[in-house]
Structures are given as C-alpha cells and as structure tokens.
Design a protein around this motif. Structure first.
Motif, PDB file in Angstrom:
ATOM      1  N   PHE A  85     -52.081  18.815   3.520  1.00  0.00           N
ATOM      2  CA  PHE A  85     -53.080  19.846   3.232  1.00  0.00           C
ATOM      3  C   PHE A  85     -52.887  21.099   4.091  1.00  0.00           C
ATOM      4  CE2 PHE A  85     -55.131  15.696   2.423  1.00  0.00           C
ATOM      5  CZ  PHE A  85     -55.325  15.805   1.059  1.00  0.00           C
ATOM      6  N   ASP A  86     -51.718  21.233   4.697  1.00  0.00           N
ATOM      7  CA  ASP A  86     -51.413  22.407   5.509  1.00  0.00           C
ATOM      8  C   ASP A  86     -51.455  23.678   4.638  1.00  0.00           C
ATOM      9  OD1 ASP A  86     -50.003  23.063   8.321  1.00  0.00           O
ATOM     10  OD2 ASP A  86     -49.144  24.349   6.767  1.00  0.00           O
ATOM     11  N   PRO A  87     -51.818  24.833   5.228  1.00  0.00           N
ATOM     12  CA  PRO A  87     -51.776  26.083   4.452  1.00  0.00           C
ATOM     13  C   PRO A  87     -50.416  26.360   3.823  1.00  0.00           C
ATOM     14  CG  PRO A  87     -52.999  26.415   6.479  1.00  0.00           C
ATOM     15  CD  PRO A  87     -52.423  25.025   6.555  1.00  0.00           C
ATOM     16  N   GLN A  88     -49.326  25.846   4.435  1.00  0.00           N
ATOM     17  CA  GLN A  88     -48.004  26.036   3.843  1.00  0.00           C
ATOM     18  C   GLN A  88     -47.927  25.368   2.466  1.00  0.00           C
ATOM     19  OE1 GLN A  88     -44.906  27.709   5.118  1.00  0.00           O
ATOM     20  NE2 GLN A  88     -44.915  27.543   2.890  1.00  0.00           N
ATOM     21  N   ASP A  89     -48.574  24.200   2.327  1.00  0.00           N
ATOM     22  CA  ASP A  89     -48.615  23.545   1.027  1.00  0.00           C
ATOM     23  C   ASP A  89     -49.351  24.402   0.001  1.00  0.00           C
ATOM     24  OD1 ASP A  89     -47.117  21.298   1.428  1.00  0.00           O
ATOM     25  OD2 ASP A  89     -48.791  19.900   1.587  1.00  0.00           O
ATOM     26  N   ILE A  90     -50.414  25.056   0.419  1.00  0.00           N
ATOM     27  CA  ILE A  90     -51.172  25.900  -0.503  1.00  0.00           C
ATOM     28  C   ILE A  90     -50.323  27.098  -0.921  1.00  0.00           C
ATOM     29  CG2 ILE A  90     -53.317  27.172  -0.857  1.00  0.00           C
ATOM     30  CD1 ILE A  90     -54.536  25.475   1.412  1.00  0.00           C
ATOM     31  N   ASP A  91     -49.584  27.663   0.046  1.00  0.00           N
ATOM     32  CA  ASP A  91     -48.654  28.748  -0.289  1.00  0.00           C
ATOM     33  C   ASP A  91     -47.641  28.279  -1.333  1.00  0.00           C
ATOM     34  OD1 ASP A  91     -49.906  30.290   1.635  1.00  0.00           O
ATOM     35  OD2 ASP A  91     -48.341  29.986   3.147  1.00  0.00           O
ATOM     36  N   ASP A  92     -47.077  27.084  -1.101  1.00  0.00           N
ATOM     37  CA  ASP A  92     -46.077  26.547  -2.021  1.00  0.00           C
ATOM     38  C   ASP A  92     -46.683  26.293  -3.398  1.00  0.00           C
ATOM     39  OD1 ASP A  92     -44.266  26.645   0.054  1.00  0.00           O
ATOM     40  OD2 ASP A  92     -44.273  24.480   0.440  1.00  0.00           O
ATOM     41  N   HIS A  93     -47.904  25.764  -3.402  1.00  0.00           N
ATOM     42  CA  HIS A  93     -48.585  25.474  -4.672  1.00  0.00           C
ATOM     43  C   HIS A  93     -48.752  26.757  -5.483  1.00  0.00           C
ATOM     44  CE1 HIS A  93     -52.039  22.841  -6.541  1.00  0.00           C
ATOM     45  NE2 HIS A  93     -51.172  23.255  -7.441  1.00  0.00           N
ATOM     46  N   ALA A  94     -49.165  27.829  -4.813  1.00  0.00           N
ATOM     47  CA  ALA A  94     -49.330  29.112  -5.504  1.00  0.00           C
ATOM     48  C   ALA A  94     -47.999  29.616  -6.056  1.00  0.00           C
ATOM     49  CB  ALA A  94     -49.939  30.142  -4.552  1.00  0.00           C
ATOM     50  N   LYS A  95     -46.908  29.393  -5.299  1.00  0.00           N
ATOM     51  CA  LYS A  95     -45.576  29.793  -5.774  1.00  0.00           C
ATOM     52  C   LYS A  95     -45.169  28.996  -7.008  1.00  0.00           C
ATOM     53  CE  LYS A  95     -44.036  32.748  -2.527  1.00  0.00           C
ATOM     54  NZ  LYS A  95     -43.445  34.074  -2.777  1.00  0.00           N
ATOM     55  N   VAL A  96     -45.511  27.708  -7.026  1.00  0.00           N
ATOM     56  CA  VAL A  96     -45.187  26.873  -8.182  1.00  0.00           C
ATOM     57  C   VAL A  96     -45.928  27.375  -9.410  1.00  0.00           C
ATOM     58  CG1 VAL A  96     -45.451  24.561  -9.165  1.00  0.00           C
ATOM     59  CG2 VAL A  96     -44.628  24.817  -6.818  1.00  0.00           C
ATOM     60  N   ASP A 149     -41.010  29.637  -0.096  1.00  0.00           N
ATOM     61  CA  ASP A 149     -40.707  30.452   1.073  1.00  0.00           C
ATOM     62  C   ASP A 149     -39.613  29.838   1.942  1.00  0.00           C
ATOM     63  OD1 ASP A 149     -42.644  32.294   0.369  1.00  0.00           O
ATOM     64  OD2 ASP A 149     -44.229  31.233   1.457  1.00  0.00           O
ATOM     65  N   ASP A 150     -38.998  30.653   2.770  1.00  0.00           N
ATOM     66  CA  ASP A 150     -38.063  30.212   3.811  1.00  0.00           C
ATOM     67  C   ASP A 150     -36.829  29.524   3.248  1.00  0.00           C
ATOM     68  OD1 ASP A 150     -40.022  31.064   5.664  1.00  0.00           O
ATOM     69  OD2 ASP A 150     -41.020  29.113   5.525  1.00  0.00           O
ATOM     70  N   GLY A 151     -36.427  29.860   2.039  1.00  0.00           N
ATOM     71  CA  GLY A 151     -35.258  29.245   1.439  1.00  0.00           C
ATOM     72  C   GLY A 151     -35.458  27.831   0.963  1.00  0.00           C
ATOM     73  N   VAL A 152     -36.684  27.331   0.996  1.00  0.00           N
ATOM     74  CA  VAL A 152     -37.001  25.965   0.567  1.00  0.00           C
ATOM     75  C   VAL A 152     -37.107  25.927  -0.951  1.00  0.00           C
ATOM     76  CG1 VAL A 152     -38.791  24.171   0.621  1.00  0.00           C
ATOM     77  CG2 VAL A 152     -38.156  25.380   2.714  1.00  0.00           C
ATOM     78  N   THR A 153     -36.643  24.826  -1.535  1.00  0.00           N
ATOM     79  CA  THR A 153     -36.842  24.590  -2.964  1.00  0.00           C
ATOM     80  C   THR A 153     -37.594  23.280  -3.151  1.00  0.00           C
ATOM     81  OG1 THR A 153     -34.705  23.458  -3.226  1.00  0.00           O
ATOM     82  CG2 THR A 153     -34.771  25.843  -3.630  1.00  0.00           C
ATOM     83  N   LEU A 154     -38.543  23.282  -4.072  1.00  0.00           N
ATOM     84  CA  LEU A 154     -39.320  22.092  -4.388  1.00  0.00           C
ATOM     85  C   LEU A 154     -38.791  21.460  -5.667  1.00  0.00           C
ATOM     86  CD1 LEU A 154     -42.999  23.222  -3.656  1.00  0.00           C
ATOM     87  CD2 LEU A 154     -41.235  22.408  -2.066  1.00  0.00           C
ATOM     88  N   HIS A 155     -38.676  20.150  -5.638  1.00  0.00           N
ATOM     89  CA  HIS A 155     -38.198  19.424  -6.812  1.00  0.00           C
ATOM     90  C   HIS A 155     -39.350  19.203  -7.790  1.00  0.00           C
ATOM     91  CE1 HIS A 155     -37.588  15.596  -9.040  1.00  0.00           C
ATOM     92  NE2 HIS A 155     -36.402  16.116  -9.254  1.00  0.00           N
ATOM     93  N   ARG A 165     -36.898  14.758  -3.391  1.00  0.00           N
ATOM     94  CA  ARG A 165     -35.760  15.643  -3.632  1.00  0.00           C
ATOM     95  C   ARG A 165     -36.042  17.101  -3.242  1.00  0.00           C
ATOM     96  NH1 ARG A 165     -32.869  12.946  -8.941  1.00  0.00           N
ATOM     97  NH2 ARG A 165     -33.998  10.975  -8.895  1.00  0.00           N
ATOM     98  N   SER A 166     -37.227  17.364  -2.687  1.00  0.00           N
ATOM     99  CA  SER A 166     -37.537  18.722  -2.220  1.00  0.00           C
ATOM    100  C   SER A 166     -36.929  18.940  -0.843  1.00  0.00           C
ATOM    101  CB  SER A 166     -39.059  18.921  -2.147  1.00  0.00           C
ATOM    102  OG  SER A 166     -39.630  18.906  -3.435  1.00  0.00           O
ATOM    103  N   THR A 167     -36.562  20.184  -0.567  1.00  0.00           N
ATOM    104  CA  THR A 167     -35.951  20.505   0.720  1.00  0.00           C
ATOM    105  C   THR A 167     -37.029  20.978   1.697  1.00  0.00           C
ATOM    106  OG1 THR A 167     -35.496  22.818   0.171  1.00  0.00           O
ATOM    107  CG2 THR A 167     -33.851  21.180  -0.494  1.00  0.00           C
ATOM    108  N   GLY A 168     -36.607  21.287   2.922  1.00  0.00           N
ATOM    109  CA  GLY A 168     -37.516  21.819   3.925  1.00  0.00           C
ATOM    110  C   GLY A 168     -38.108  20.749   4.811  1.00  0.00           C
ATOM    111  N   GLU A 169     -38.777  21.207   5.871  1.00  0.00           N
ATOM    112  CA  GLU A 169     -39.432  20.315   6.823  1.00  0.00           C
ATOM    113  C   GLU A 169     -40.847  20.026   6.354  1.00  0.00           C
ATOM    114  OE1 GLU A 169     -38.197  18.822   9.554  1.00  0.00           O
ATOM    115  OE2 GLU A 169     -36.229  19.634   8.978  1.00  0.00           O
ATOM    116  N   GLN A 170     -41.205  18.753   6.425  1.00  0.00           N
ATOM    117  CA  GLN A 170     -42.550  18.361   6.016  1.00  0.00           C
ATOM    118  C   GLN A 170     -43.578  18.893   7.008  1.00  0.00           C
ATOM    119  OE1 GLN A 170     -43.307  14.084   5.768  1.00  0.00           O
ATOM    120  NE2 GLN A 170     -44.318  14.441   3.821  1.00  0.00           N
ATOM    121  N   VAL A 171     -44.696  19.385   6.467  1.00  0.00           N
ATOM    122  CA  VAL A 171     -45.790  19.863   7.303  1.00  0.00           C
ATOM    123  C   VAL A 171     -46.962  18.899   7.160  1.00  0.00           C
ATOM    124  CG1 VAL A 171     -45.109  22.282   7.192  1.00  0.00           C
ATOM    125  CG2 VAL A 171     -46.593  21.349   5.401  1.00  0.00           C
TER     126      VAL A 171
END
Length: 586
Positions: A119-130, A44-50, A110-116
């Motif tokens: 165990f933040d819900p944003q991490d769970i969102d990202d995990h589901a996207k992965v 989300d939000d234009g972030v890419t995970l390495h 090497r991942s972009t974006g601001e760290q939250v």
C-alpha cells in the motif's frame, strides 16, 4: 509477447451474482475470449510491471478492467483456490465486451523493480500509470474501470483519489479504508494471526518464482471451473483450517518479513514510518461512480471500510451503491461479477438495464433470507434500541438483556492469554465468558449500527474485550450475527473518523487501567441486519479471547484469532444503567 493463440479459459460465475434483482439484457454478450500474455507496462524509474490482458475474441476497442494487487498472478486465472484469487474470471468479462488487465506490483512475479511496503504511495503511482497505459492501448476505447476483492479492492479508493482521467468507475469488494485501524491493529492489537496466514500464503520464494504457461492455466481451469468445481469448493471448506495452519508455518521472503516485523512490533501508532497513509480522511476527493460490497461474515478483516467509503466519498448520491452481502467465505472469489458488469454497462454504455433504479443500499437480512433496501446506512428510518445488561446471579448463569435499566451489580469473567495452559475444570470455578439474553416477543428487524457501552473493570493494567451478538432460533440453533472488540487501555475515540456504522478508536493512545477502577468502553460491533421472530432469543456474549467466541472460515465466517488477552486477570462488567448494547431497529 507471442502472437499465437492459446487454449480458452473455462469461465465461472460461482457464488452470488446479484443483490436481490435481475437486470435487463446486457449491452453485449457472446464475444468470446483471447489472451495477450506477458505485457510489460512501463512505470517510473525504468520499472516495468507484468500484466496479462484478456480480450474479446471479436476485434474491437473495449473498456479495460484493471485489477492491481500485491500478488503473483500465475495461479489466479487457473481457478486454483489460493488465498489471493480474487480477480474474478476473465472470460466472464471478455464475453460481455470488457478487457481485463491483471497486474503484478513491482518486484513481484514477472514485474521488475524493488518491492516496496504494501500500500506504499509508489504502488498508487504505479496503479495510476497502469490506468493511463491501458487507456492508450489499441484494443481499449480509452475508458478504464477497476474490479477486485480484498487487496484488489483496497487499492481502488487510493488510486481513485488521484482522479486519473481515464478512470470511469470502480467496483470494490471487501475493503479497508484505514490500514492501521481496520487491518494492522484491529481492536487495538496487532492482527498477528491474519498477517501470518496472509504473508505465509502469498509471499514465499515459491510464490515469487513460480511460472505457469497460459495453456497450463487454461487446462487447469477446465477442471477447477468445470464440473469438479463443487468438489473443489467442498474440499477447500473442509480443509481451510488445516490450510491456514500450514500457511502460518511458512517462511516469506526477507523483504516481507521485514515489513511484518515493522508492522507487528514497531508500528504502535499510525504515524510510524512503516505504515503507509490510508485513503481514510481523503475519501471526499473521490467523485467517480462506484459500487462497494461488504461481506457480512467478516470481523477483524475488511470491516468498516465499505461504510466509510460510501458515507464520505463525494460521488453523487445517484452514482454510488453499497451492498451488504450474505455471510460466505469462498475461494476463488467469483461472486459479484454479473453485478459489476451490469453496473459498468449502466455507467459506460448507458444501458437501460435497471441499475439506475437500484436502491443506494441493499443489505442481506439474516433470518429473512432476502435483501432489504435503504437510501443510507444506517437506514434513515432506523431508531436506536438500547438493551441494558443485568445480572442473572452467579457468573455462570444466563444473564439479562433488558429494555429497562437494571439494578446495580456486577459479574466477572477471567481472562486467559490464548495458548496458555490452565488446569482442567477451570470453567467450573471461573468462567471465561458471560452470556446475556433477551427473549423476543414481537417480530422486529435490526438493521444498522451495533454498539456496546460497558462499564468495565480489571485487576490488571490492561485486558481485552471481545463481544458477540447472535440470534438463537426457536429450535435452539445459534446463528452468528456480529462481533466487536476493544483493548481497554486503548479506548480513545477518534471523533473525526467515526461513521454511522463505526465508533473509530485511536489505539495508538494507550492509558493503562488502574486495577479495579471502572472505565467506560464504547465500541462497535460489525453490522448484522437480522429479522427476529417471537420465540427467538437475542444473545450477547462477552469474553477476552477471540477463539472462544469467533466462528470458523470453514463455516463461512472470516474471523481470525488475535493475540489476546495480554494478562491473566479477572474482568468485571458493572450494571445498573452503566452497561448496555444499542442496536438500530426499523
């Protein structure tokens, strides 16, 4: 995004791999390995995970094995024993026809974006996207499973609650389901020492900035996972205490220090805004097959979550398994890869390898050095055995555990805050621990919950109680079994969160003690299946400082100090049927 070939990683299956069985032939083997480094996964939000992706050398479409955590993964596949190297060994999976995907959370490495917050819900969102991304890749057959230890394991139930369509199974090792109760405020006080070690080890500027090429990682793996692995492992065990002290003195990045301050100083209840919601309470939304492993050496880290998940997930009874593993502390964590692969083969490929015949619960029996089996935990056939505490005379004496109610009386110990200097010879006049013993006359096996009920008094408004259960063999050697802890001012039971293995305590409710007025303390010790033989002694110790009763990671026990007790005080335990421990006997 280079297409060139890279050096091959040296695989490792060091450590225990199976819980008391030998599976039939695997669905695939001998498929080799190749690597797709530096994949960028859009979330989300234009972030890419390495992510680094590891594939069988043989072309094809394979199930993806996603490992998602908080860390930079630069060192992980090199086999370097960092405190977060808990993804297993990728070539072990590729050789069997699986494709590991090792992901760095947003803002890390090497991942972009601001760290939250962790165990933040944003991490769970990202995990589901992965998971969704992996299923759509040309090398994936559309099926995704999860694997990993500790943080890599704790993220799995949280995302499984979301029910991503591609997620077919997960294998989690050493987890918490309630972040607040199981990790941040274990036993009612901040997990300060562990947080110091964990954050200092993994979140310094160097952790964020270090870069290592795939070939360098492969070259190092030839050393760490090759003939020198045993030497590396021995050095790590010998130096682990020194390593922990070094980590505790490190300086993490500012964002992590802010998280630390919020958790340690402000999060006095689970409702504080710095504490993310945990899967506990929502585990019934999980339906996917899983295996969860609990290492029996853990005390105030990764305790009780495995039992919570196994008991409360809605996964069908024939599709979930709980393994209670022998006590051990190893880095990297290479245990259970073969067990996981047999499980994945059973679930995804329908392989007739014997996994469907494994008992729902398999547990290591201390003193018997083998696995037992049960349909539930605690086992349904287990019967509670109550052992009453009784006085043996002076505080310094060996006191009694008895099947019968003991006579009224009391004994005391003094509580000294950790790190506070006291006069030499204090223990000659005021003991800091009490010891209770029962001599075993007939062979028995203890398997299930262990709880303590103490009538406790103190001449201060609060203190701390640490309890330890041990087996002393006929030769006089003490064998660590179990530990538990409670803050007396935080003794309110959360009935809705209790399980068969845990008396859940809401440490956010604090009721100061009235000096010298007894209160009832009811709390859990960690489960510890054990066989007791005639001539053995069951020993129960209580005190107020973890460092006086815990064992060391260098000895295989993952016990971290707690900043307790809060006051200099004298503590009292009352007898006459008012104080006992209860163990499950089968």
């Amino acid at each position: 995004m280079t297409g060139r070939s890279h050096m091959r990683l040296t695989p490792s299956t060091s450590g225990i791999q199976y819980a008391g069985w030998t599976p039939g032939p695997p669905a695939m083997h001998g498929l080799g390995q190749r690597m797709l480094p530096d994949r960028q996964i859009p979330v989300d939000d234009g972030v890419t995970l390495h992510a680094d992706v590891y594939l069988p050398e043989r072309e094809g479409r394979y199930p993806a094995v996603v490992s998602f955590a908080a860390y930079s993964t630069e060192y992980h596949t090199a086999g370097i024993p960092t405190g977060s190297n808990e993804i297993g060994s990728p070539p072990v999976f590729t050789d069997r026809g699986y494709a590991p995907v090792v992901v760095e959370r947003r803002g890390m490495g090497r991942s972009t974006g601001e760290q939250v917050t962790f165990f933040d819900p944003q991490d769970i969102d990202d995990h589901a996207k992965v998971i969704e991304w992996a299923a759509e890749q040309p090398w994936c057959n559309g099926e995704v499973v999860l694997f990993g230890t500790s943080y890599y394991g704790m993220t799995q139930p949280a995302v499984a609650i979301r029910r991503p369509p591609a997620l077919k199974a997960f294998f989690a090792n050493e987890i918490c389901t309630d972040l607040y109760r199981h990790l941040l405020y274990f036993g009612g006080v901040p997990g300060l020492y562990f947080m110091n070690i964990w954050m200092g080890a993994n979140f310094t500027e160097n952790n964020y900035d270090t870069r290592m090429s795939p070939d360098t990682r492969a070259l190092i793996s030839h050393l760490t996972n090759g003939p020198l692995h045993g030497v590396v492992e021995k050095v790590v065990h010998e130096q682990v205490d020194r390593m922990f002290r070094k980590f505790m003195s490190a300086t993490p990045v500012e964002k992590v220090r802010e998280i630390y301050a919020g958790w340690m100083f402000d999060a006095k209840t689970r409702d504080h805004d710095s504490v993310p919601d945990s899967p506990a309470g929502r585990l019934g939304e999980i339906e996917v097959p899983f295996v969860v492993v609990q290492n029996l050496s853990y005390f105030n880290l990764h305790q009780f979550g495995s039992y919570d998940l196994f008991e409360n997930a809605s996964t069908p009874e024939d599709s979930k398994w709980l393994i209670l593993a022998p006590p051990a502390y190893d880095l990297p964590v290479y245990s259970w890869q073969e067990e996981a692969l047999a499980f994945f083969d059973h679930v995804l490929r329908g392989t007739d390898n014997g996994y469907d015949g494994q008992a729902p619960v398999r547990y290591w029996i201390e003193g018997a050095d083998r696995f037992g089996a049960a349909d539930a935990f605690p086992p349904r056939e287990a019967a509670p055995l109550r052992l009453h505490l009784g006085s043996g005379g002076e505080d310094s004496a060996i006191h009694r555990l008895s099947r019968d109610v003991t006579e009224a009386g009391s004994n005391t110990w003094v509580a000294v805050p950790i790190g506070v200097p006291v006069l030499g010879g204090l223990d000659d006049v005021a003991v800091q621990t009490l010891t209770f013993e029962l001599t075993i006359e007939t062979e028995m096996q203890l398997t299930g919950a262990i709880t303590a009920h103490l009538s406790f008094g103190c001449n201060e408004i609060d203190s701390y109680v640490v309890a330890r259960l041990s087996r002393v063999d006929g030769a006089g050697r003490r064998h660590q079994l179990s530990m538990g802890a409670i803050r007396p001012a935080a003794r309110t039971i959360e009935a809705e969160h209790c399980t068969g293995a845990e008396v859940a305590i809401d440490s956010g409710i604090r009721t100061p003690l009235i000096p010298n007025e007894p209160v009832d303390l009811h709390f859990s010790l960690t489960p510890a299946p054990t066989r007791l033989l005639p001539g053995d002694t069951l020993r129960f110790d209580i005190g107020s400082r973890t460092d006086l009763l815990r064992s060391s990671p260098s000895e295989g026990w993952v016990h971290f100090d707690l900043p307790v007790p809060p006051y200099l005080s004298r503590n009292t335990v009352h007898f006459g049927g008012a104080s006992w421990i209860e163990v499950d006997r089968i």
